[in-house]
Design a protein around this motif. Structure first.
Motif, PDB file in Angstrom:
ATOM      1  N   PHE A 156      60.896  64.555 -76.516  1.00 53.70           N
ATOM      2  CA  PHE A 156      59.656  64.295 -75.776  1.00 53.70           C
ATOM      3  C   PHE A 156      59.705  64.935 -74.398  1.00 53.70           C
ATOM      4  O   PHE A 156      58.671  65.322 -73.848  1.00 53.70           O
ATOM      5  CB  PHE A 156      59.429  62.791 -75.652  1.00 53.70           C
ATOM      6  N   PHE A 157      60.894  65.078 -73.832  1.00 52.17           N
ATOM      7  CA  PHE A 157      61.045  65.661 -72.500  1.00 52.17           C
ATOM      8  C   PHE A 157      61.335  67.158 -72.547  1.00 52.17           C
ATOM      9  O   PHE A 157      61.204  67.828 -71.521  1.00 52.17           O
ATOM     10  CB  PHE A 157      62.165  64.945 -71.738  1.00 52.17           C
ATOM     11  N   THR A 158      61.713  67.684 -73.693  1.00 50.27           N
ATOM     12  CA  THR A 158      62.044  69.107 -73.801  1.00 50.27           C
ATOM     13  C   THR A 158      60.960  69.917 -74.512  1.00 50.27           C
ATOM     14  O   THR A 158      60.905  71.135 -74.343  1.00 50.27           O
ATOM     15  CB  THR A 158      63.372  69.283 -74.550  1.00 50.27           C
ATOM     16  N   GLU A 159      60.114  69.284 -75.303  1.00 50.17           N
ATOM     17  CA  GLU A 159      59.038  69.978 -76.005  1.00 50.17           C
ATOM     18  C   GLU A 159      57.876  70.244 -75.041  1.00 50.17           C
ATOM     19  O   GLU A 159      57.470  69.372 -74.283  1.00 50.17           O
ATOM     20  CB  GLU A 159      58.545  69.143 -77.191  1.00 50.17           C
ATOM     21  N   TYR A 160      57.357  71.482 -75.072  1.00 48.98           N
ATOM     22  CA  TYR A 160      56.271  71.835 -74.160  1.00 48.98           C
ATOM     23  C   TYR A 160      54.892  71.770 -74.805  1.00 48.98           C
ATOM     24  O   TYR A 160      53.876  71.741 -74.112  1.00 48.98           O
ATOM     25  CB  TYR A 160      56.496  73.232 -73.580  1.00 48.98           C
ATOM     26  N   ARG A 161      54.827  71.759 -76.122  1.00 47.21           N
ATOM     27  CA  ARG A 161      53.530  71.733 -76.797  1.00 47.21           C
ATOM     28  C   ARG A 161      52.995  70.313 -76.900  1.00 47.21           C
ATOM     29  O   ARG A 161      53.773  69.357 -77.030  1.00 47.21           O
ATOM     30  CB  ARG A 161      53.647  72.363 -78.184  1.00 47.21           C
ATOM     31  N   TRP A 162      51.674  70.219 -76.889  1.00 49.38           N
ATOM     32  CA  TRP A 162      51.014  68.908 -77.037  1.00 49.38           C
ATOM     33  C   TRP A 162      50.029  69.038 -78.208  1.00 49.38           C
ATOM     34  O   TRP A 162      48.867  69.361 -78.039  1.00 49.38           O
ATOM     35  CB  TRP A 162      50.299  68.515 -75.748  1.00 49.38           C
ATOM     36  N   LEU A 163      50.532  68.779 -79.411  1.00 46.69           N
ATOM     37  CA  LEU A 163      49.742  68.894 -80.636  1.00 46.69           C
ATOM     38  C   LEU A 163      49.885  67.599 -81.430  1.00 46.69           C
ATOM     39  O   LEU A 163      50.655  67.516 -82.405  1.00 46.69           O
ATOM     40  CB  LEU A 163      50.210  70.084 -81.467  1.00 46.69           C
ATOM     41  N   PRO A 164      49.174  66.557 -81.030  1.00 45.24           N
ATOM     42  CA  PRO A 164      49.316  65.271 -81.735  1.00 45.24           C
ATOM     43  C   PRO A 164      48.939  65.345 -83.211  1.00 45.24           C
ATOM     44  O   PRO A 164      49.513  64.618 -84.032  1.00 45.24           O
ATOM     45  CB  PRO A 164      48.365  64.348 -80.969  1.00 45.24           C
ATOM     46  N   SER A 165      47.993  66.227 -83.562  1.00 48.26           N
ATOM     47  CA  SER A 165      47.592  66.337 -84.967  1.00 48.26           C
ATOM     48  C   SER A 165      48.724  66.840 -85.845  1.00 48.26           C
ATOM     49  O   SER A 165      48.754  66.566 -87.053  1.00 48.26           O
ATOM     50  CB  SER A 165      46.387  67.273 -85.094  1.00 48.26           C
TER      51      SER A 165
ATOM     52  N   ILE B  58      53.548  66.954 -82.882  1.00 47.97           N
ATOM     53  CA  ILE B  58      54.366  67.697 -81.921  1.00 47.97           C
ATOM     54  C   ILE B  58      53.871  67.320 -80.522  1.00 47.97           C
ATOM     55  O   ILE B  58      52.759  67.688 -80.120  1.00 47.97           O
ATOM     56  CB  ILE B  58      54.250  69.216 -82.127  1.00 47.97           C
ATOM     57  N   VAL B  59      54.664  66.568 -79.824  1.00 48.14           N
ATOM     58  CA  VAL B  59      54.263  66.048 -78.516  1.00 48.14           C
ATOM     59  C   VAL B  59      55.436  66.167 -77.559  1.00 48.14           C
ATOM     60  O   VAL B  59      56.564  65.779 -77.894  1.00 48.14           O
ATOM     61  CB  VAL B  59      53.801  64.570 -78.611  1.00 48.14           C
ATOM     62  N   GLY B  60      55.170  66.703 -76.381  1.00 45.62           N
ATOM     63  CA  GLY B  60      56.196  66.813 -75.340  1.00 45.62           C
ATOM     64  C   GLY B  60      55.563  67.025 -73.982  1.00 45.62           C
ATOM     65  O   GLY B  60      54.419  67.472 -73.872  1.00 45.62           O
ATOM     66  N   ILE B  61      56.309  66.709 -72.940  1.00 49.77           N
ATOM     67  CA  ILE B  61      55.759  66.791 -71.585  1.00 49.77           C
ATOM     68  C   ILE B  61      56.479  67.821 -70.728  1.00 49.77           C
ATOM     69  O   ILE B  61      56.330  67.815 -69.505  1.00 49.77           O
ATOM     70  CB  ILE B  61      55.801  65.423 -70.887  1.00 49.77           C
ATOM     71  N   ALA B  62      57.249  68.710 -71.325  1.00 47.12           N
ATOM     72  CA  ALA B  62      57.973  69.699 -70.519  1.00 47.12           C
ATOM     73  C   ALA B  62      57.008  70.583 -69.743  1.00 47.12           C
ATOM     74  O   ALA B  62      57.208  70.866 -68.560  1.00 47.12           O
ATOM     75  CB  ALA B  62      58.882  70.538 -71.409  1.00 47.12           C
TER      76      ALA B  62
ATOM     77  N   ALA C 152      46.470  74.464 -70.083  1.00 47.31           N
ATOM     78  CA  ALA C 152      47.281  75.243 -71.013  1.00 47.31           C
ATOM     79  C   ALA C 152      48.669  74.639 -71.040  1.00 47.31           C
ATOM     80  O   ALA C 152      49.266  74.375 -69.989  1.00 47.31           O
ATOM     81  CB  ALA C 152      47.350  76.710 -70.587  1.00 47.31           C
ATOM     82  N   PHE C 153      49.182  74.408 -72.251  1.00 45.16           N
ATOM     83  CA  PHE C 153      50.507  73.810 -72.422  1.00 45.16           C
ATOM     84  C   PHE C 153      51.503  74.933 -72.690  1.00 45.16           C
ATOM     85  O   PHE C 153      51.740  75.325 -73.824  1.00 45.16           O
ATOM     86  CB  PHE C 153      50.477  72.796 -73.570  1.00 45.16           C
ATOM     87  N   GLU C 154      52.046  75.426 -71.597  1.00 40.52           N
ATOM     88  CA  GLU C 154      52.967  76.557 -71.670  1.00 40.52           C
ATOM     89  C   GLU C 154      53.894  76.497 -70.474  1.00 40.52           C
ATOM     90  O   GLU C 154      53.459  76.242 -69.341  1.00 40.52           O
ATOM     91  CB  GLU C 154      52.196  77.877 -71.675  1.00 40.52           C
TER      92      GLU C 154
END
Length: 356
Positions: free
Chosen positions: A83-92, A95-99, A289-291
């Motif tokens: 959750f802390f290392t993933e940068y994409r936010w795709l709940p569908s 795939i969820v992360g806050i990096a 943008a989640f990047e």
């Protein structure tokens, strides 16, 4: 010579100390008298009210932290450290992360602080040491009035008025300072009509432009803290420095700035805490943008507060837990920064040592 209770007896020799007379013989020692403090009814009422309010603030803050922490348990159990290392936010796609949003939050806050700090420091110094006495109350009220302006006003101001001109500045910076990684923009900076080229949107809605709105919001807070600490600098030392022939800037550099060092640090950290949680002005300006990218002049970024504000309304229970987990991370960051700032400001008000 008979013993006199009002004066110690003469010692047998010059080097022999007085043993306290009869008190020392009986093992008795002088005990300081306890002073009883008696408050008036108004003082006691005010003291109890302040204590109750302070306790309520502590309870409310603790309740928010406990609520966010409890709501974060399902997300942390499901995603773990990813959750802390993933940068994409795709709940569908689960795939969820806050990096990415965590990096964007820090970028916007740091840039806003870099813009607001020199302006706040110079404004506070001008009000306390250069402004004429008749203008100081007016300047103080104007700075305090800025703190009451809603964030949506700053967001609209930057979006409509500032951004068309700011993109020209960011284009110029990226064109001539592209060799610095932070100022690189992935577009053709030498395009003849750059504001009509496909690369033009690469400059709008960037972290740097969003930081302009945040900088205007944290400016009055930092200025007020610095001005209050600077105004408490010892007048005697300031006048002594001027009497010895120092210029006003030399007096400020050797007396005011060393005395107000704690206020400068504390005010800056308080402003940083405010910048970390700014929401509405950032949501209005940025292109989400989640990047993960270090390019602060390039269009597209995201912050934790903007993510929560934009995704809270249509979130499913699982998505809501993920948003609250992100909010818990932001809550902890802001609480730590503000607590450290409060400690630094309190120490600076307790008395400072000037360096002459």
């Amino acid at each position: 010579m008979p013993y006199n209770a009002t004066s110690p007896p003469a010692a047998t020799s010059p080097d022999e100390p007085w043993d306290g007379g009869d008190h020392a013989e009986h093992g008795e020692q002088d005990v300081p008298r306890t002073l009883a403090v008696r408050y008036s009814l108004q003082d006691r009422t005010f003291l109890h009210v302040v204590r109750v309010l302070a306790f309520l603030v502590l309870v409310i803050t603790g309740s928010i932290g406990v609520f966010l922490g409890y709501q974060s348990i399902p997300t942390l159990q499901h995603y773990g450290l990813s959750f802390f290392t993933e940068y994409r936010w795709l709940p569908s796609q689960d795939i969820v992360g806050i990096a990415a949003v965590l990096l964007g939050t820090i970028q916007v806050a740091v840039i806003a602080l870099l813009l607001a700090f020199p302006l706040s420091l110079l404004t506070a110094l001008f009000i306390t040491d250069w402004a004429p006495s008749w203008a100081r109350p007016l300047l103080v009220r104007m700075v305090d009035l800025m703190a009451a302006v809603p964030g949506i006003v700053f967001g609209l101001w930057v979006l409509i008025v500032i951004q068309p001109h700011a993109t020209r500045v960011t284009h110029w910076i990226s064109r001539y300072f592209d060799w610095i990684p932070f100022f690189h923009v992935r577009t053709d900076v030498d395009y003849p009509i750059w504001n009509q080229a496909p690369g033009y949107p690469a400059y709008a809605g960037s972290a740097a432009i969003a930081a302009l709105a945040v900088a205007m919001m944290i400016f009055p807070m930092a200025t007020s803290v610095m001005r209050e600490v600077f105004s408490e600098a010892p007048v005697g030392e300031k006048e002594a420095a001027l009497a010895l022939g120092a210029t006003r800037w030399s007096m400020v550099r050797t007396v005011v700035l060393p005395f107000g060092r704690g206020g400068i640090i504390g005010g800056t950290m308080l402003a940083l805490g405010r910048a970390l949680g700014e929401t509405i002005s950032v949501v209005m300006v940025i292109s989400q943008a989640f990047e993960i990218k270090p390019y602060v002049l390039e269009s597209g970024t995201a912050t934790i507060s903007a993510l929560i504000a934009s995704g809270f309304k249509e979130a499913s229970p699982a998505q809501l837990s993920a948003l609250l987990t992100a909010g818990f991370v932001l809550f902890v960051m802001t609480l730590v920064v503000n607590s450290l700032a409060a400690v630094v400001v309190a120490r600076s008000r307790g008395g400072g040592v000037t360096e002459l």
